[in-house]
Write a protein that holds these residues in place. Structure first.
Motif, short mmCIF file in Angstrom:
data_model
loop_
_atom_site.label_atom_id
_atom_site.label_comp_id
_atom_site.label_asym_id
_atom_site.label_seq_id
_atom_site.Cartn_x
_atom_site.Cartn_y
_atom_site.Cartn_z
N ALA A 1 0.81 -1.22 0.00
CA ALA A 1 0.00 0.00 0.00
C ALA A 1 0.84 1.27 0.00
N GLU A 2 1.93 1.29 0.73
CA GLU A 2 2.65 2.54 0.94
C GLU A 2 3.55 2.91 -0.24
N ASP A 3 4.26 1.95 -0.79
CA ASP A 3 5.23 2.24 -1.85
C ASP A 3 5.25 1.12 -2.87
N ALA A 4 4.07 0.81 -3.40
CA ALA A 4 3.92 -0.32 -4.31
C ALA A 4 4.87 -0.25 -5.49
N ALA A 5 4.98 0.93 -6.09
CA ALA A 5 5.74 1.05 -7.34
C ALA A 5 7.23 0.76 -7.15
N GLN B 1 -7.53 -1.73 7.69
CA GLN B 1 -6.23 -1.55 7.06
C GLN B 1 -6.28 -1.96 5.59
N ILE B 2 -6.89 -3.10 5.33
CA ILE B 2 -6.96 -3.61 3.95
C ILE B 2 -7.81 -2.68 3.09
N GLU B 3 -8.95 -2.25 3.61
CA GLU B 3 -9.83 -1.37 2.85
C GLU B 3 -9.17 -0.02 2.60
N ALA B 4 -8.42 0.48 3.58
CA ALA B 4 -7.71 1.75 3.40
C ALA B 4 -6.55 1.61 2.43
N ALA C 1 -6.41 -0.33 -0.27
CA ALA C 1 -6.80 -0.56 -1.66
C ALA C 1 -6.62 0.67 -2.56
N PRO C 2 -7.09 1.86 -2.18
CA PRO C 2 -6.94 3.01 -3.08
C PRO C 2 -5.50 3.46 -3.28
N ALA D 1 -12.20 0.10 -5.99
CA ALA D 1 -11.39 0.93 -5.10
C ALA D 1 -9.92 0.94 -5.50
N LEU D 2 -9.50 -0.04 -6.31
CA LEU D 2 -8.11 -0.11 -6.75
C LEU D 2 -7.89 0.84 -7.93
N PRO D 3 -6.80 1.60 -7.93
CA PRO D 3 -6.60 2.61 -8.97
C PRO D 3 -6.49 2.08 -10.39
N ASP D 4 -5.91 0.88 -10.56
CA ASP D 4 -5.65 0.35 -11.91
C ASP D 4 -5.92 -1.15 -11.89
#
Length: 383
Positions: free
Chosen positions: A110-114, A145-148, A150-151, A179-182
């Motif tokens: 979630a924090e630094d996926a890329a 945590q999981i729901e937050a 996702a975006p 909820a997921l950006p891509d």
């Protein structure tokens, strides 16, 4: 096939099978709670034939991975394990996570996926957060945590599930996917769960198609006269720092813009250059200014980078700055700042090249740089 080990969170040793050519794009396979890495054997074979290197990991307390170390089996420990493994893989793999491991991957990335993964594939992941998969009932805090998270998953994602899944309805899954950006969501008809095991051929076809589109095995190619976007993507493979170039306009108004085309030219005399788009609104002032400054940004200055890259905002009103020795604005808190006298200006296609002679430089060695790579902000990662 070789067996390798990773250092997990809290001193746990995690075991994995590794198969395929080390030069091929990496895929990290993570099984569900109560399974082991052997469930991926047929999928691994198909991925290797498709030109991928596969790492099939055993979660802590499963298969060959121990429960020693801190002895924990909770959700946060699994999240810590995955982040630790990704730091040791040596490349950004596509993460394929089955069932409850999808929760782990969603939170871990979630924090630094890329900077950790190239893409994410969620397989049969429940979107109703219930049960006791981690040795105890799921807390509302874990579900939130999981729901937050996702975006925040800013990377290509495939969410594939059986249309007859008993864990949740299509509506629940679709809501999570939105909820997921891509995210691409695919439902396989006449299947409930264990999709990768029960409908292996169908799953492999979906997975390989996604990988070919989002992480092609061969390199993309630009040739003169073709799409400029491809050239830009190729140039974006060179990681850079980020700077804000500043100067004073003739009427005493500070001007500045974000630029990452910056390099040292010479030490004797001390010269550097930045490349500025001809269309930049402050370009004419920078071309004529006797003095200018190049402020190299640190990791905490991402908002500053965005501010000076945007339009319609008083950039300096929201920034802490002071005039340098020759009047050019110096941004407070920067990693380094170079105060320059204009040495030369050269034409460079749709940019101009501004060469400066460094008159004064200051830097803070305690800070880390704000980086830019393949169109995204990055940070240094220490394994």
């Amino acid at each position: 096939m070789t067996i390798t080990t990773f250092n997990g969170f809290g001193g746990v040793t995690l075991q994995a099978d590794v198969v395929g050519d080390g030069n091929d794009p990496a895929i990290l396979l993570i099984h569900g709670i109560g399974q082991s890495r052997v469930v991926w054997r047929d999928v691994s074979d198909a991925l290797v034939r498709a030109g991928r290197r596969v790492i099939a990991l055993d979660l802590r307390g499963h298969g060959g991975s121990g429960a020693q170390g801190d002895g924990r089996f909770d959700f946060d420990a699994h999240v810590g394990d995955l982040r630790a493994v990704l730091a040791q893989v040596g490349t950004r793999p596509v993460v394929v996570a089955a069932m409850q491991a999808g929760w782990i991957a969603t939170r871990a990335l979630a924090e630094d996926a890329a900077s950790l993964a190239a893409a994410l594939v969620l397989v049969d992941m429940p979107t109703r957060f219930e049960g006791e998969p981690f040795g105890g009932p799921l807390s509302a805090g874990m579900a939130s945590q999981i729901e937050a998270a996702a975006p925040k998953l800013a990377l290509p994602t495939l969410f594939v599930r059986g249309a007859l899944s008993p864990h949740d309805s299509s509506g629940d899954a679709e809501q999570f996917a939105r909820a997921l950006p891509d995210c691409e969501m695919v439902e396989v008809s006449e299947v409930d769960q264990l999709l990768a095991a029960d409908q292996t051929d169908d799953f492999n076809a979906l997975l390989v198609d996604f990988l070919e589109r989002k992480q092609p095995r061969g390199p993309s190619e630009f040739r003169a006269g073709s799409d400029a976007r491809t050239l830009r993507d190729a140039l974006g493979c060179f990681a850079t720092g980020i700077t804000v170039v500043t100067a004073m306009s003739p009427d005493g108004t500070p001007i500045g813009l974000t630029a990452n085309s910056f390099t040292s030219v010479s030490l004797d005399p001390p010269l550097l250059l930045v490349c500025i788009a001809n269309t930049a609104s402050s370009g004419p002032i920078l071309q004529q200014a006797e003095h200018f400054a190049v402020n190299v940004l640190q990791i905490g200055q991402q908002p500053v980078s965005n501010r000076f890259a945007g339009k319609g905002e008083d950039r300096f009103a929201a920034s802490d700055w002071s005039a340098g020795e020759n009047g050019a604005p110096v941004l407070a808190g920067s990693l380094s700042a170079f105060e320059c006298r204009r040495h030369a200006v050269h034409e460079g296609g749709d940019h101009f090249i501004l060469v400066g002679e460094v008159k004064r430089a200051q830097f803070d060695a305690r800070r880390d740089p704000l980086l830019y790579f393949r169109g995204k902000y990055r940070r240094l990662h220490f394994a």
